[in-house]
Motif scaffolding. Sequence first.
Motif, PDB file in Angstrom:
ATOM      1  N   ASP A  49       0.817  -1.195   0.000  1.00 26.05           N
ATOM      2  CA  ASP A  49       0.000   0.000   0.000  1.00 26.05           C
ATOM      3  C   ASP A  49       0.859   1.257   0.000  1.00 26.05           C
ATOM      4  OD1 ASP A  49      -2.210  -1.557   0.006  1.00 26.05           O
ATOM      5  OD2 ASP A  49      -2.568  -1.417   2.145  1.00 26.05           O
ATOM      6  N   ASP A  50       1.998   1.260   0.754  1.00 26.76           N
ATOM      7  CA  ASP A  50       2.848   2.436   0.795  1.00 26.76           C
ATOM      8  C   ASP A  50       4.130   2.224   0.008  1.00 26.76           C
ATOM      9  OD1 ASP A  50       4.192   0.692   2.353  1.00 26.76           O
ATOM     10  OD2 ASP A  50       4.225   1.924   4.156  1.00 26.76           O
ATOM     11  N   GLY A  51       4.253   1.101  -0.693  1.00 22.35           N
ATOM     12  CA  GLY A  51       5.403   0.878  -1.546  1.00 22.35           C
ATOM     13  C   GLY A  51       6.609   0.346  -0.814  1.00 22.35           C
ATOM     14  N   GLY A  59       6.557   2.582  -5.415  1.00 21.92           N
ATOM     15  CA  GLY A  59       5.465   3.211  -4.688  1.00 21.92           C
ATOM     16  C   GLY A  59       5.796   4.628  -4.260  1.00 21.92           C
ATOM     17  N   ASP A  60       5.549   4.939  -2.984  1.00 21.09           N
ATOM     18  CA  ASP A  60       5.791   6.281  -2.451  1.00 21.09           C
ATOM     19  C   ASP A  60       7.212   6.471  -1.930  1.00 21.09           C
ATOM     20  OD1 ASP A  60       3.168   6.969  -2.977  1.00 21.09           O
ATOM     21  OD2 ASP A  60       2.465   6.318  -0.998  1.00 21.09           O
TER      22      ASP A  60
END
Length: 220
Positions: free
Chosen positions: A4-6, A27-28
């Motif tokens: 989800d947050d990389g 991701g982020d």
Amino acid sequence: MDGDDGAGRAATGGAEARLPRFSLEVGDLGRSDAHELWRATVAPVFTADLADPAHLAEFAISFEAVHFGPLVLGATASVAQSFARDAATMARCGVDHLMVQLHVEGTSRVSVAGRELTVGPGDVWAFDLTRPVATRTDDFRTVSLAVPRALLEPHLADVDALHGLRLPRRSALTGLLADHILSLEARAATLEPREAAAIAGSTAHLVAACFGPAAAAREA
């Protein structure tokens, strides 16, 4: 992949037991941070470097490692880079495994055991993690199996003969092994640990059966 947050993460199950896994993607994180995390992740096995440092702004990675009992399956897609396993790398992490790698996309130029070989899409090759190896690859996708030497020794006359051995894509045995590796990757999310442990031995036996004739031919 879970991300989800990389960030890289390990997952060991939920209500139902699932196979231990680790995943990583940009991701982020940002490309520079993701590249450093990727290098740290593979550092026990390889020193990884971009083929061209100027391409850091284009760095991309999709990586997942899953434990099938004593085996580890790793699925990787990334940009062109080099990988080296030398004396310094082996000193950091002494493992007695053989890596069996299926190239799905991209081509690698390999330096191993004093020889040069090219590994392309559909080929499967093996190398011994107790010995040096260096590769330089295009943008690629691979699926790899780390197999303990002890699982292969009962089925092969000389496990050392697998180091740097390539099974060409046109071979029926290569196709059988490639299909099995891809099947493990596809079903990793639904297998339970007891099921994965049960098929680890048969997977090692299949690796030996597919590589055995080529290893015997090399010795002859």
